[in-house]
Scaffold this motif. Structure first.
Motif, PDB file in Angstrom:
ATOM      1  N   GLU A 151       0.750  -1.190  -0.071  1.00 20.08           N
ATOM      2  CA  GLU A 151       0.021  -0.136   0.162  1.00 20.08           C
ATOM      3  C   GLU A 151       0.872   1.271  -0.044  1.00 20.08           C
ATOM      4  O   GLU A 151       0.384   2.313  -0.408  1.00 20.08           O
ATOM      5  CB  GLU A 151      -0.766  -0.097   1.206  1.00 20.08           C
ATOM      6  N   THR A 152       2.051   1.089   0.448  1.00 21.63           N
ATOM      7  CA  THR A 152       2.985   2.358   0.575  1.00 21.63           C
ATOM      8  C   THR A 152       3.159   2.972  -0.791  1.00 21.63           C
ATOM      9  O   THR A 152       3.278   4.152  -0.927  1.00 21.63           O
ATOM     10  CB  THR A 152       4.222   1.984   1.504  1.00 21.63           C
ATOM     11  N   ARG A 153       3.689   1.886  -1.680  1.00 21.50           N
ATOM     12  CA  ARG A 153       3.862   2.416  -3.096  1.00 21.50           C
ATOM     13  C   ARG A 153       2.497   2.194  -3.980  1.00 21.50           C
ATOM     14  O   ARG A 153       2.487   1.459  -4.927  1.00 21.50           O
ATOM     15  CB  ARG A 153       5.145   1.779  -3.834  1.00 21.50           C
ATOM     16  N   TYR A 154       1.633   3.190  -3.657  1.00 20.72           N
ATOM     17  CA  TYR A 154       0.034   3.056  -4.207  1.00 20.72           C
ATOM     18  C   TYR A 154       0.136   3.013  -5.543  1.00 20.72           C
ATOM     19  O   TYR A 154      -0.980   2.476  -6.310  1.00 20.72           O
ATOM     20  CB  TYR A 154      -0.698   3.918  -3.439  1.00 20.72           C
ATOM     21  N   TYR A 155       1.063   3.875  -5.973  1.00 22.08           N
ATOM     22  CA  TYR A 155       0.989   4.000  -7.607  1.00 22.08           C
ATOM     23  C   TYR A 155       1.390   2.496  -8.512  1.00 22.08           C
ATOM     24  O   TYR A 155       1.147   2.551  -9.469  1.00 22.08           O
ATOM     25  CB  TYR A 155       1.900   5.212  -8.240  1.00 22.08           C
ATOM     26  N   LEU A 156       1.676   1.735  -7.650  1.00 28.18           N
ATOM     27  CA  LEU A 156       2.216   0.291  -8.342  1.00 28.18           C
ATOM     28  C   LEU A 156       1.080  -0.514  -8.085  1.00 28.18           C
ATOM     29  O   LEU A 156       1.029  -1.883  -8.451  1.00 28.18           O
ATOM     30  CB  LEU A 156       3.342  -0.177  -7.723  1.00 28.18           C
ATOM     31  N   ASN A 157      -0.057  -0.272  -7.492  1.00 27.60           N
ATOM     32  CA  ASN A 157      -1.086  -1.094  -7.236  1.00 27.60           C
ATOM     33  C   ASN A 157      -2.199  -1.228  -8.221  1.00 27.60           C
ATOM     34  O   ASN A 157      -3.425  -1.468  -8.066  1.00 27.60           O
ATOM     35  CB  ASN A 157      -1.809  -0.335  -5.927  1.00 27.60           C
ATOM     36  N   GLY A 158      -1.766  -1.171  -9.656  1.00 31.25           N
ATOM     37  CA  GLY A 158      -2.778  -1.274 -10.667  1.00 31.25           C
ATOM     38  C   GLY A 158      -1.807  -1.575 -12.068  1.00 31.25           C
ATOM     39  O   GLY A 158      -0.690  -1.789 -11.975  1.00 31.25           O
ATOM     40  N   ILE A 159      -2.520  -1.580 -12.959  1.00 29.30           N
ATOM     41  CA  ILE A 159      -2.034  -1.816 -14.427  1.00 29.30           C
ATOM     42  C   ILE A 159      -1.856  -0.404 -15.054  1.00 29.30           C
ATOM     43  O   ILE A 159      -3.136   0.550 -15.155  1.00 29.30           O
ATOM     44  CB  ILE A 159      -2.931  -2.750 -15.230  1.00 29.30           C
ATOM     45  N   PHE A 160      -0.582   0.006 -15.490  1.00 25.21           N
ATOM     46  CA  PHE A 160      -0.443   1.232 -16.230  1.00 25.21           C
ATOM     47  C   PHE A 160      -0.736   0.920 -17.746  1.00 25.21           C
ATOM     48  O   PHE A 160      -0.233   0.164 -18.340  1.00 25.21           O
ATOM     49  CB  PHE A 160       1.083   1.424 -16.089  1.00 25.21           C
ATOM     50  N   MET A 161      -1.761   1.886 -18.087  1.00 31.34           N
ATOM     51  CA  MET A 161      -2.087   1.378 -19.574  1.00 31.34           C
ATOM     52  C   MET A 161      -2.101   2.580 -20.541  1.00 31.34           C
ATOM     53  O   MET A 161      -2.457   3.931 -19.931  1.00 31.34           O
ATOM     54  CB  MET A 161      -3.690   1.043 -19.437  1.00 31.34           C
ATOM     55  N   HIS A 162      -1.466   2.666 -21.380  1.00 30.10           N
ATOM     56  CA  HIS A 162      -1.105   3.923 -22.424  1.00 30.10           C
ATOM     57  C   HIS A 162      -0.641   3.469 -23.644  1.00 30.10           C
ATOM     58  O   HIS A 162      -0.733   2.487 -23.955  1.00 30.10           O
ATOM     59  CB  HIS A 162       0.174   4.728 -21.718  1.00 30.10           C
ATOM     60  N   THR A 163      -0.759   4.405 -24.482  1.00 26.87           N
ATOM     61  CA  THR A 163      -0.371   4.341 -25.936  1.00 26.87           C
ATOM     62  C   THR A 163       1.224   4.470 -26.243  1.00 26.87           C
ATOM     63  O   THR A 163       1.571   5.532 -25.671  1.00 26.87           O
ATOM     64  CB  THR A 163      -1.266   4.928 -26.674  1.00 26.87           C
ATOM     65  N   VAL A 164       1.776   3.765 -27.085  1.00 28.80           N
ATOM     66  CA  VAL A 164       3.221   3.997 -27.293  1.00 28.80           C
ATOM     67  C   VAL A 164       3.439   3.757 -28.575  1.00 28.80           C
ATOM     68  O   VAL A 164       2.987   2.756 -29.384  1.00 28.80           O
ATOM     69  CB  VAL A 164       3.966   3.032 -26.327  1.00 28.80           C
ATOM     70  N   GLU A 165       4.457   4.274 -29.398  1.00 31.94           N
ATOM     71  CA  GLU A 165       4.788   3.954 -30.654  1.00 31.94           C
ATOM     72  C   GLU A 165       6.032   2.879 -30.527  1.00 31.94           C
ATOM     73  O   GLU A 165       6.838   2.892 -29.607  1.00 31.94           O
ATOM     74  CB  GLU A 165       5.767   5.221 -31.291  1.00 31.94           C
TER      75      GLU A 165
END
Length: 372
Positions: A151-165
């Motif tokens: 929980e301390t590194r809350y920004y890693l508690n999910g899947i990062f979805m984005h567009t990339v070339e």
């Protein structure tokens, strides 16, 4: 409100929405499911204030209306009714109780006013696109295991979805990491996803979404803003808040210059890791891989209970190398590999290792070694 509907339809929809409701709630209304009937359908909605699922199901509506009743209780009642039963849902004149009747069974549930039920759906979405359910499921399946539970590194508690070339093509990419391993998967970017903000989809939303993507023929409509995501899957609408944080620059940890190539048969490798790790203690599940020309020796030492070794023929022609990994992490990665063979690109015992699936070019995994 007075409506009649088939048990199978009611159960299927309740099964989708009731899972959002937490078992323990300090706010009573959050334990309830909102039932709203009009026209020829019953709409159900449940939320935990971060995630909301709505689904409509066909019903015979004698009298339209809306109320809220305990979600898990209603689900358990409907689940225990016989197959093929018709279910009558009717509220009393004051709206304080709802009757659930079917055959010779009759239940009375306490209601809370629907006006108290929170609404998550406000706000507009900047990007909208359509994605095949199979593609979305693949992105989740390949990356979900690497989501952090810290929980301390809350920004890693999910899947990062984005567009990339990538190699001149625009890809929709999913990435998850917990600092020890990283998983990355790509699909061709659908029209409308260009320029979408990078979003972090929370772990609970990901696991609920995975259960809803059981029909491979469906096309999912995805709507995204900086703070929310809305997914329309057939008759189900799922709205979720996103994690408000910055995902780290994951490209930095993907090794580019690992020269030592190891090829293994996925199934026999996974079985060998599983066998030797039986002896390891829960705390330090390290398995040592000793690589020589064409052969790998897997070793686990546990000072409390003994040791285990197994030899495996592999494709390896570089300098001899000894490297240790967490056995569970190795098994998590091999479980995602769809082909017969996997390629490990290694550098040295202290550097991250790159794992590729030969059958799926659009996925890669990175694993940090352990000291053994």
């Amino acid at each position: 409100m007075r409506i009649t509907l088939e048990r199978s339809n009611l159960l299927k929809s309740l099964n989708h929405v009731h899972r959002v409701v937490e078992r323990r709630n300090t706010i009573p209304i959050l334990s309830n499911v909102l039932l709203r009937s009009d026209g020829a359908s019953l709409e159900m909605k449940a939320t935990d204030l971060d995630l909301e699922i709505t689904e409509a199901t066909p019903a015979q509506v004698e009298q339209a209306g809306a109320t809220t009743v305990p979600a898990h209780l209603l689900y358990d009642i409907v689940r225990k009714l016989p197959d093929g039963a018709e279910v009558l849902l009717a509220t009393n004149a004051e709206g304080t109780a709802m009757t659930v009747a079917s055959g010779r069974s009759k239940f009375s549930l306490q209601c809370l006013p629907q006006s108290d039920f929170p609404d998550l759906t406000a706000g507009s979405f900047s990007h909208s696109f359509r994605l095949k359910a199979t593609d979305l499921k693949m992105l989740i399946d390949r990356t979900q295991f690497a989501i952090s539970t810290e929980e301390t590194r809350y920004y890693l508690n999910g899947i990062f979805m984005h567009t990339v070339e990538n190699k001149g093509q625009l890809k929709l990419r999913a990435v998850a990491t917990d600092g020890h391993r990283l998983a990355r998967a790509d699909v061709e970017a659908p029209a409308g996803s260009e320029g979408m903000p990078g979003i972090i989809i929370p772990r609970k939303t990901v696991s609920e979404l995975q259960k809803l993507l059981d029909n491979p023929d469906i096309v999912v409509t995805v709507e995204v803003s900086d703070a929310k995501i809305r997914l329309t899957i057939g008759s189900i609408i799922m709205t979720s808040k996103l994690i408000d944080g910055t995902f780290p620059d994951y490209q930095r940890v993907i090794p580019a210059n690992n020269e030592k190539e190891l090829r293994v048969d996925c199934q026999s490798f996974a079985q060998a890791v599983d066998r030797v790790s039986t002896i390891s203690s829960e705390r330090g599940r390290a398995v040592k891989l000793a690589l020589t020309d064409g052969q790998m020796t897997l070793t686990v030492n546990n000072p409390d209970s003994g040791s285990a070794t197994e030899e495996l023929p592999v494709g390896y022609e570089s300098d001899p190398l000894e490297i240790g990994f967490n056995a569970k992490y190795l098994l998590d990665i091999t479980a995602q590999l769809t082909g017969n063979d996997a390629v490990f690109m290694l550098a040295d015992p202290g550097s991250p290792t790159l794992v590729r699936d030969l059958a799926a070019e659009d996925a890669l995994y990175v694993l940090m070694p352990m000291r053994v």
